[in-house]
Enzyme design. Sequence first.
Site, PDB file in Angstrom:
ATOM      1  N   MET A   1      18.904  -5.439  86.642  1.00  0.00           N
ATOM      2  CA  MET A   1      17.994  -5.108  85.892  1.00  0.00           C
ATOM      3  C   MET A   1      18.190  -5.812  84.329  1.00  0.00           C
ATOM      4  SD  MET A   1      16.340  -3.449  88.015  1.00  0.00           S
ATOM      5  CE  MET A   1      14.955  -2.801  87.114  1.00  0.00           C
ATOM      6  N   CYS A   2      16.733  -5.603  83.327  1.00  0.00           N
ATOM      7  CA  CYS A   2      16.600  -6.164  81.937  1.00  0.00           C
ATOM      8  C   CYS A   2      15.688  -5.091  81.755  1.00  0.00           C
ATOM      9  CB  CYS A   2      16.258  -6.881  82.221  1.00  0.00           C
ATOM     10  SG  CYS A   2      16.654  -9.139  83.428  1.00  0.00           S
ATOM     11  N   ARG A   3      15.337  -5.681  80.304  1.00  0.00           N
ATOM     12  CA  ARG A   3      14.479  -4.509  79.008  1.00  0.00           C
ATOM     13  C   ARG A   3      13.412  -5.633  78.499  1.00  0.00           C
ATOM     14  NH1 ARG A   3      15.022   0.386  80.261  1.00  0.00           N
ATOM     15  NH2 ARG A   3      14.785  -0.919  82.592  1.00  0.00           N
ATOM     16  N   ASN A 119      11.507  -7.246  85.141  1.00  0.00           N
ATOM     17  CA  ASN A 119      12.821  -7.082  85.217  1.00  0.00           C
ATOM     18  C   ASN A 119      12.991  -5.872  86.560  1.00  0.00           C
ATOM     19  OD1 ASN A 119      14.351  -3.750  84.669  1.00  0.00           O
ATOM     20  ND2 ASN A 119      12.693  -3.010  83.531  1.00  0.00           N
TER      21      ASN A 119
END
Length: 287
Positions: A1-3, A119
């Site tokens: 995942m990411c932000r 994301n």
Amino acid sequence: MCRHLAYLGIAPISLAELLTAPPGSLYEQSWAPRKQQHGTVNADGFGIGWYPGDPYEGAEPARYRRALPIWNDRNLPELTAAIASTAVLAAVRSATPGTSPDEAVTAPYRSGRWLFSHNGAIDAWERLPDDLGPAAGPLRTADLLAGAGRCDSALLWTLLERRLAAGLPPVDAVAALVRAVAAVRPAARLNLLLTDGDTVIATRHGDSLWYAQTPGRVLVASEPTPGLTSGGAADWREIPEGSLVLATRSGVRSAPLRPASDAGRGHPRTARRPGPAPILTVEGTNP
């Protein structure tokens, strides 16, 4: 995942004020995210895209991307203090297993005026074009070979960019892509951000997404940063799961990603091509 985070404002904001200075900023979310539902750190790279000119006059964005943790870039404090913009899209990356580690696959991706970030994660993403079939849209082998690199996010951008290049309205292009991918990958997490410096189109599909609308500015982000708004946490509202969002400097609207006829089903249908999604006001915010 990411932000990730997107900002639109009438007045320019420095990248430091937006991304690194506030408590709970995107910079801090690289090692201490508060709302992230998958993964614990975002240390596989970061990227910043901004519009150095007037986006109303068709200015194209600039980018700064690195394949190292954002806290390890010694140039970043000076860079972010020196640059200000009225439109920004930035992300910190947690790489999907099996994807490339280089900065070429680090968001934001770019084509003309467009900046894009993803994301999420897609299982068996290498087989996605074949599994999508006609829903892959106007995609050629040459498009895949010219893509940003070996990454689920880069593949999504290739699929979306081809839809945009074919003339599909951006809101429809984003909605159709998320529905199509979710139909063949029900477990996919597909939180997308797309901006041309004047509007932001976002989806919440599998992880958190919030927005803050204050006079003359709008923020759409994976998690709230109360220090960015005068009203603090009270200015931030959570976007419901399964939503598509359209944000401008004057308002924020959303609609369900799934057509009304698909409500209650396990995942969206892709048998028919969706038309323009109805746009519903989010929490009383008027555009």
